[in-house]
Design an enzyme around this catalytic site. Structure first.
Site, PDB file in Angstrom:
ATOM      1  N   THR A  73       0.817  -1.214   0.000  1.00  0.00           N
ATOM      2  CA  THR A  73       0.000   0.000   0.000  1.00  0.00           C
ATOM      3  C   THR A  73       0.847   1.259   0.000  1.00  0.00           C
ATOM      4  O   THR A  73       0.327   2.360   0.140  1.00  0.00           O
ATOM      5  CB  THR A  73      -0.948   0.007   1.218  1.00  0.00           C
ATOM      6  OG1 THR A  73      -0.191   0.175   2.417  1.00  0.00           O
ATOM      7  CG2 THR A  73      -1.741  -1.288   1.298  1.00  0.00           C
ATOM      8  N   HIS A 144       0.961  -4.556   3.521  1.00  0.00           N
ATOM      9  CA  HIS A 144       1.974  -3.762   4.226  1.00  0.00           C
ATOM     10  C   HIS A 144       2.081  -2.352   3.671  1.00  0.00           C
ATOM     11  O   HIS A 144       1.613  -2.053   2.565  1.00  0.00           O
ATOM     12  CB  HIS A 144       3.343  -4.449   4.131  1.00  0.00           C
ATOM     13  CG  HIS A 144       3.997  -4.290   2.792  1.00  0.00           C
ATOM     14  ND1 HIS A 144       4.856  -3.254   2.498  1.00  0.00           N
ATOM     15  CD2 HIS A 144       3.909  -5.034   1.661  1.00  0.00           C
ATOM     16  CE1 HIS A 144       5.272  -3.364   1.247  1.00  0.00           C
ATOM     17  NE2 HIS A 144       4.711  -4.440   0.715  1.00  0.00           N
ATOM     18  N   CYS A 145       2.683  -1.501   4.468  1.00  0.00           N
ATOM     19  CA  CYS A 145       3.123  -0.182   4.021  1.00  0.00           C
ATOM     20  C   CYS A 145       4.542  -0.040   4.543  1.00  0.00           C
ATOM     21  O   CYS A 145       5.324  -0.987   4.457  1.00  0.00           O
ATOM     22  CB  CYS A 145       2.176   0.926   4.478  1.00  0.00           C
ATOM     23  SG  CYS A 145       1.664   0.829   6.217  1.00  0.00           S
ATOM     24  N   GLN A 146       4.905   1.103   5.091  1.00  0.00           N
ATOM     25  CA  GLN A 146       6.257   1.230   5.629  1.00  0.00           C
ATOM     26  C   GLN A 146       6.349   0.682   7.046  1.00  0.00           C
ATOM     27  O   GLN A 146       7.267  -0.059   7.381  1.00  0.00           O
ATOM     28  CB  GLN A 146       6.708   2.691   5.595  1.00  0.00           C
ATOM     29  CG  GLN A 146       8.181   2.883   5.911  1.00  0.00           C
ATOM     30  CD  GLN A 146       8.617   4.322   5.756  1.00  0.00           C
ATOM     31  OE1 GLN A 146       7.901   5.246   6.147  1.00  0.00           O
ATOM     32  NE2 GLN A 146       9.792   4.526   5.187  1.00  0.00           N
ATOM     33  N   SER A 152      -1.815   0.364   5.353  1.00  0.00           N
ATOM     34  CA  SER A 152      -2.176  -1.053   5.242  1.00  0.00           C
ATOM     35  C   SER A 152      -3.347  -1.389   6.158  1.00  0.00           C
ATOM     36  O   SER A 152      -4.265  -2.115   5.764  1.00  0.00           O
ATOM     37  CB  SER A 152      -0.971  -1.933   5.567  1.00  0.00           C
ATOM     38  OG  SER A 152      -0.400  -1.580   6.813  1.00  0.00           O
TER      39      SER A 152
END
Length: 207
Positions: A73, A144-146, A152
Site C-alpha cells: 500500500t 503492508h506499508c512502511q 495497510s
C-alpha cells in the site's frame, strides 16, 4: 454510531464538529486495543497478515509465513498517481511483481501516502478485491506499508467492511485486537464515509 464525512467548510460548524467527534470515537477504540506494542507483523484475520517494510522484503519470513499474495500500500510508482507530490517518496516501499517472482507470490501495488489529505478511499474496492481473491483461492496475503500502522491497516479495515459486512467499529476492533495500528485522521474519516454508505444502502434495502 453513524459516521459522516464532511468535506466543505460551508457546512454548519456543528456538523463539522460532529465529524471530528466521530473520528475521536474511533481513536478511542484504537487506543483501547489489546496489542500494546508495535510488532513487525501480525495475522489480524484468518489469512491476512499486516506487516512493516522489512517483513515484506524478507524472503525467509515470507516463506515461513506461507505468503501467497502481497499488497503493497506504499508502492513507489508515483507516476500512476499525479496527485502525489514527489517529496513524499520517502514513505514508499520499492517492490514490484518481479521482486516476488522467485517466491511465486502474486503482487499488487497501491501508490498511497500517509497524509490526511490523501484520498485512500479511491483504492478501497480494488484492494478489497485483491485480498478477497487471495482468500478465496486458499492463499495467505501480506498487506503492508512502511510501518504497517496506517495505510495497510486502513485497507484491511475497508476489506472487512466491504467483503465481510462489518461496521467500521467492528472492523477496527477486529484488527486492533491483533495489532497496534493507528490510521491518520483523514483515513478514519474516509472509513466513516464508507460506513455511512453501507448503512444507507441497508436502509434502502430494508424499505
Amino acid at each position: 454510531m453513524t459516521c459522516k464525512y464532511y468535506v466543505t467548510s460551508r457546512l454548519p460548524w456543528r456538523e463539522i464538529s460532529q465529524a471530528s467527534l466521530q473520528v475521536e470515537h474511533l481513536k478511542t477504540i484504537l487506543e483501547a486495543g489489546a496489542i500494546r506494542r508495535h510488532e513487525a507483523y501480525n495475522e489480524v484475520y484468518p489469512g491476512i497478515v499486516i506487516s512493516d517494510e522489512a517483513t515484506a522484503m524478507s524472503s525467509y519470513v515470507l516463506r515461513s509465513l506461507g505468503i501467497t499474495h502481497v499488497l503493497n500500500t506504499a508502492a513507489h510508482d508515483y507516476g500512476l498517481d499525479p496527485a502525489i507530490d514527489q517529496r513524499y517518496s520517502y514513505g514508499a516501499v520499492r517492490t514490484s511483481q518481479s521482486f516476488y517472482n522467485h517466491l511465486s507470490i502474486k503482487y499488487f501495488g497501491i501508490p498511497a501516502v500517509d497524509i490526511v489529505s490523501y484520498n485512500l478511499s479511491r483504492h478501497f474496492n480494488e484492494a478489497a478485491e485483491f485480498i478477497d481473491e487471495a482468500l478465496r483461492k486458499g492463499g495467505k496475503i501480506l498487506v503492508h506499508c512502511q510501518m504497517g500502522i496506517s495505510r495497510s491497516a486502513t485497507l484491511v479495515i475497508a476489506f472487512l467492511m466491504i467483503k465481510k459486512q462489518l461496521s467500521v467499529e467492528e472492523a477496527i476492533k477486529t484488527v486492533r485486537m491483533k495489532r497496534f495500528i493507528y490510521p491518520n485522521d483523514g483515513f478514519l474519516r474516509q472509513l466513516c464515509q464508507l460506513d455511512e454508505r453501507h448503512r444507507s444502502a441497508r436502509r434502502r434495502t430494508r424499505y
